[in-house]
Design a protein around this motif. Sequence first.
Motif, short mmCIF file in Angstrom:
data_model
loop_
_atom_site.label_atom_id
_atom_site.label_comp_id
_atom_site.label_asym_id
_atom_site.label_seq_id
_atom_site.Cartn_x
_atom_site.Cartn_y
_atom_site.Cartn_z
N ASP A 41 73.10 36.80 12.97
CA ASP A 41 74.49 36.55 12.54
C ASP A 41 75.08 37.86 12.01
O ASP A 41 74.72 38.34 10.94
N GLU A 70 85.40 32.63 5.20
CA GLU A 70 84.00 32.78 5.62
C GLU A 70 83.26 33.86 4.86
O GLU A 70 82.13 33.65 4.43
N ASP A 87 88.89 31.82 8.99
CA ASP A 87 87.89 32.61 9.71
C ASP A 87 88.63 33.87 10.19
O ASP A 87 89.42 33.81 11.13
N LEU A 89 87.66 36.49 11.72
CA LEU A 89 87.25 36.98 13.04
C LEU A 89 86.26 35.98 13.60
O LEU A 89 85.10 35.94 13.20
N ASP A 90 86.77 35.12 14.47
CA ASP A 90 85.89 34.14 15.12
C ASP A 90 85.48 34.74 16.46
O ASP A 90 86.35 35.06 17.29
N GLY A 91 84.17 34.90 16.64
CA GLY A 91 83.69 35.59 17.85
C GLY A 91 83.21 36.99 17.51
O GLY A 91 83.39 37.93 18.30
N THR A 92 82.57 37.13 16.35
CA THR A 92 82.12 38.46 15.91
C THR A 92 81.15 39.10 16.91
O THR A 92 81.24 40.31 17.18
N PHE A 160 76.54 27.72 20.51
CA PHE A 160 75.20 27.62 19.92
C PHE A 160 75.23 28.23 18.52
O PHE A 160 75.74 29.34 18.35
N PRO A 161 74.67 27.54 17.55
CA PRO A 161 74.71 28.07 16.18
C PRO A 161 73.77 29.25 16.02
O PRO A 161 72.91 29.51 16.87
N TYR A 162 73.95 29.99 14.92
CA TYR A 162 73.13 31.18 14.71
C TYR A 162 71.65 30.85 14.50
O TYR A 162 70.80 31.66 14.79
N ARG A 187 80.01 28.84 28.00
CA ARG A 187 79.71 29.20 26.62
C ARG A 187 80.37 30.55 26.40
O ARG A 187 79.91 31.56 26.94
N ALA A 190 83.49 31.85 20.91
CA ALA A 190 84.49 31.82 19.82
C ALA A 190 84.99 30.38 19.72
O ALA A 190 85.82 29.94 20.53
N LEU A 211 78.62 23.65 12.86
CA LEU A 211 79.78 24.50 12.65
C LEU A 211 80.10 24.56 11.16
O LEU A 211 79.62 23.75 10.37
C1 IPD Z 1 80.78 31.67 15.72
C2 IPD Z 1 81.53 31.45 17.00
C3 IPD Z 1 80.63 30.86 18.07
C4 IPD Z 1 79.96 29.59 17.60
C5 IPD Z 1 79.21 29.82 16.30
C6 IPD Z 1 80.18 30.37 15.24
P1 IPD Z 1 81.69 33.69 14.16
O1 IPD Z 1 81.65 32.14 14.71
O2 IPD Z 1 82.61 30.57 16.80
O3 IPD Z 1 81.35 30.52 19.22
O4 IPD Z 1 79.08 29.14 18.59
O5 IPD Z 1 78.71 28.56 15.86
O6 IPD Z 1 79.48 30.58 14.04
O7 IPD Z 1 80.42 33.92 13.42
O8 IPD Z 1 81.85 34.58 15.33
O9 IPD Z 1 82.87 33.65 13.24
#
Ligand code: IPD
Length: 267
Positions: A41, A70, A87, A89-92, A160-162, A187, A190, A211
């Motif tokens: 992450d 976040e 959030d 930056l979603d999609g870091t 997919f979660p971290y 997939r 973001a 999430l």
């Molecule tokens: C993530 C993204 C990703 C999702 C993860 C999120 P982040 O957010 O949205 O698509 O699969 O569950 O944690 O860490 O880039 O803000």
Amino acid sequence: MDSEDLRKRVELAKTLSQRAGAYLLERFGAVSRVSYKGSVDLVTEADETAEGLIRAGVSEHFPEDRILAEETGASGDASGEWCWVIDPLDGTTNFVHGVRRFAVSVGLTHLGQPVGGVIYDPSHGETYHARLGDGAWCNGQKLQVSARRQLGESLLVTGFPYNRGECATELTAVVARALEQARGLRRFGAACLDLVDVARGVLDGYWEPRLCPWDMAAGVVIVREAGGTVSRYGGREFDLNSPDLIASNGLIHSALSAMVDGDGETR
Ligand code: IPD
Ligand code: CA
Ligand code: CA
């Protein structure tokens, strides 16, 4: 809830998301400091600075509102009416790797319920927004979910979660059912953009376990206002504080939910 109070906040959320998004674009391809929050992450100085810009704007204009963001967590009066769920930056991971699939997501809740949201995709100059009862919009165009009725004709997306390494078997079992039952599966990385793609009818359904509220707060309002449905797994009512989410055009929702849950299979 006073609709004018919501309108003013959504307008500010647009301004602040665009400001943060412009900053992210400047930093795209040039991040110098990347660190780990968990084993995979990532967090960059861009996440933190973008969040600071949004926080400062909210505190200046609505100092009494609560903020849940976040990178810096919660602040303000937990018993207050309004909360900004951010959030920055979603999609870091995409951002760090040079993939142009990332966005700023700012949701608004009133007494705990999501009522407004803005998602800004700086790479495409697209500002998505919705307010309860006012429809969902992107740059002045109204959004509408797709009209597909059959899962077999649907294009789905998941995330997919971290901590995916700990739950890989559970995740891949659902993926296997999607490969068998749907037209296609993507997939992209973001969550908030996956939700707007459902809202604009490009994708028909989305699911993801584990999430966080800031991944969903803005997007669920945008999906609902575009005519779609959001729920938890097992057909349960959506809850911002519960981590699992299914979003769809509504028409495939029960079939998608059954696919995610593995109904009819021996587990
Ligand atoms: C993530 C993204 C990703 C999702 C993860 C999120 P982040 O957010 O949205 O698509 O699969 O569950 O944690 O860490 O880039 O803000
Ligand atoms: Ca996120
Ligand atoms: Ca993030």
